[in-house]
Design a protein around this motif. Structure first.
Motif, mmCIF file in Angstrom:
data_model
loop_
_atom_site.group_PDB
_atom_site.id
_atom_site.type_symbol
_atom_site.label_atom_id
_atom_site.label_comp_id
_atom_site.label_asym_id
_atom_site.label_seq_id
_atom_site.Cartn_x
_atom_site.Cartn_y
_atom_site.Cartn_z
ATOM 1 N N ASN A 93 55.815 85.093 27.214
ATOM 2 C CA ASN A 93 55.480 84.003 28.135
ATOM 3 C C ASN A 93 54.022 84.111 28.582
ATOM 4 O OD1 ASN A 93 55.406 85.984 30.226
ATOM 5 N ND2 ASN A 93 57.648 85.825 30.386
ATOM 6 N N LEU A 94 53.609 83.185 29.425
ATOM 7 C CA LEU A 94 52.221 83.145 29.879
ATOM 8 C C LEU A 94 51.841 84.400 30.663
ATOM 9 C CD1 LEU A 94 49.602 81.475 29.883
ATOM 10 C CD2 LEU A 94 50.381 80.427 32.022
ATOM 11 N N LYS A 95 52.758 84.944 31.437
ATOM 12 C CA LYS A 95 52.467 86.176 32.199
ATOM 13 C C LYS A 95 52.148 87.321 31.238
ATOM 14 C CE LYS A 95 52.347 88.909 35.859
ATOM 15 N NZ LYS A 95 53.241 89.080 36.976
ATOM 16 N N ASP A 96 52.874 87.424 30.141
ATOM 17 C CA ASP A 96 52.596 88.462 29.148
ATOM 18 C C ASP A 96 51.216 88.254 28.515
ATOM 19 O OD1 ASP A 96 55.147 89.477 29.642
ATOM 20 O OD2 ASP A 96 56.019 88.596 27.823
ATOM 21 N N ALA B 28 42.276 80.384 34.573
ATOM 22 C CA ALA B 28 43.208 79.269 34.374
ATOM 23 C C ALA B 28 44.654 79.766 34.323
ATOM 24 C CB ALA B 28 42.858 78.503 33.093
ATOM 25 N N PHE B 29 44.885 80.881 33.634
ATOM 26 C CA PHE B 29 46.237 81.442 33.574
ATOM 27 C C PHE B 29 46.713 81.832 34.974
ATOM 28 C CE2 PHE B 29 45.495 83.293 29.019
ATOM 29 C CZ PHE B 29 45.659 82.043 28.465
ATOM 30 N N ALA B 30 45.838 82.504 35.729
ATOM 31 C CA ALA B 30 46.210 82.947 37.075
ATOM 32 C C ALA B 30 46.573 81.754 37.957
ATOM 33 C CB ALA B 30 45.073 83.763 37.696
ATOM 34 N N LYS B 31 45.799 80.687 37.858
ATOM 35 C CA LYS B 31 46.109 79.480 38.641
ATOM 36 C C LYS B 31 47.475 78.927 38.249
ATOM 37 C CE LYS B 31 41.305 78.176 39.291
ATOM 38 N NZ LYS B 31 40.224 77.316 38.789
ATOM 39 N N SER C 73 46.950 83.063 43.174
ATOM 40 C CA SER C 73 45.708 82.533 43.740
ATOM 41 C C SER C 73 44.679 83.612 44.035
ATOM 42 C CB SER C 73 45.995 81.695 44.982
ATOM 43 O OG SER C 73 46.661 82.456 45.954
ATOM 44 N N GLU C 74 45.105 84.778 44.482
ATOM 45 C CA GLU C 74 44.151 85.860 44.751
ATOM 46 C C GLU C 74 43.504 86.342 43.451
ATOM 47 O OE1 GLU C 74 44.067 90.339 46.623
ATOM 48 O OE2 GLU C 74 45.530 88.917 47.431
#
Length: 164
Positions: free
Chosen positions: A5-8, A123-126, A131-132
């Motif tokens: 997934n995106l987190k990975d 962009a991934f973090a958003k 947010s931090e």
């Protein structure tokens, strides 16, 4: 680690940019030593400091997600570092201004890799609602873009003309 997934992807790419920064820091120091123009030397030294700050930030973010910062080796930056050494340091360039122009070229190629990486990570973090992390990564992106613009200003402001 299997990527599901995106987190990975996010963790994998954080580790990739950490590795990229680790590799680029050393060669940027070497480029600073080889540069002859005082303004270029200062900018490269500031670049090293920025890379170190980026590594600290990345390490903090990666560890906050329970991962090891050294979990990935960046082969992309490995190639860019080889090019920087080959063309910016080892190449038989007899004119100091021409060498400085080549040093800027090699540094900017590495910086552009960092810009792409930090941009994707922010962009991934958003998207992941981190947010931090996104704020910290945006600061890294902004600093890397500033370093790139500084190199362009130094090149256009005199080094390219002198090298011509």
């Amino acid at each position: 680690m299997a990527i599901a997934n995106l987190k990975d992807i996010y963790i994998d790419q954080l580790q990739d940019i950490f590795s990229a920064n680790t590799q680029s820091e050393k060669v940027t120091r070497e480029l600073a030593e080889a540069a002859s123009h005082p303004e270029l030397k200062r900018a490269l030294t500031a670049g090293v400091e920025g890379i170190e700050e980026g590594r600290r930030t990345l390490s903090e973010i990666i560890k906050s997600h329970g991962a090891d910062p050294t979990g990935e080796f960046c082969k992309g930056m490995e190639g860019l570092v080889k090019e920087a050494r080959s063309h910016g340091l080892d190449e038989d360039i007899t004119d100091a201004d021409a060498r400085d122009a080549m040093i800027i070229t090699q540094y900017q190629r590495m910086a552009h890799y960092g810009i792409a990486g930090y941009g994707c990570l922010a962009a991934f973090a958003k998207r992941l609602g981190l947010s931090e992390d996104a704020h910290k990564l945006q600061k890294c992106l902004d600093a890397t873009e500033h370093g790139d613009r500084t190199m362009t200003e130094i090149a256009v402001g005199g080094i390219n003309k002198a090298a011509a």
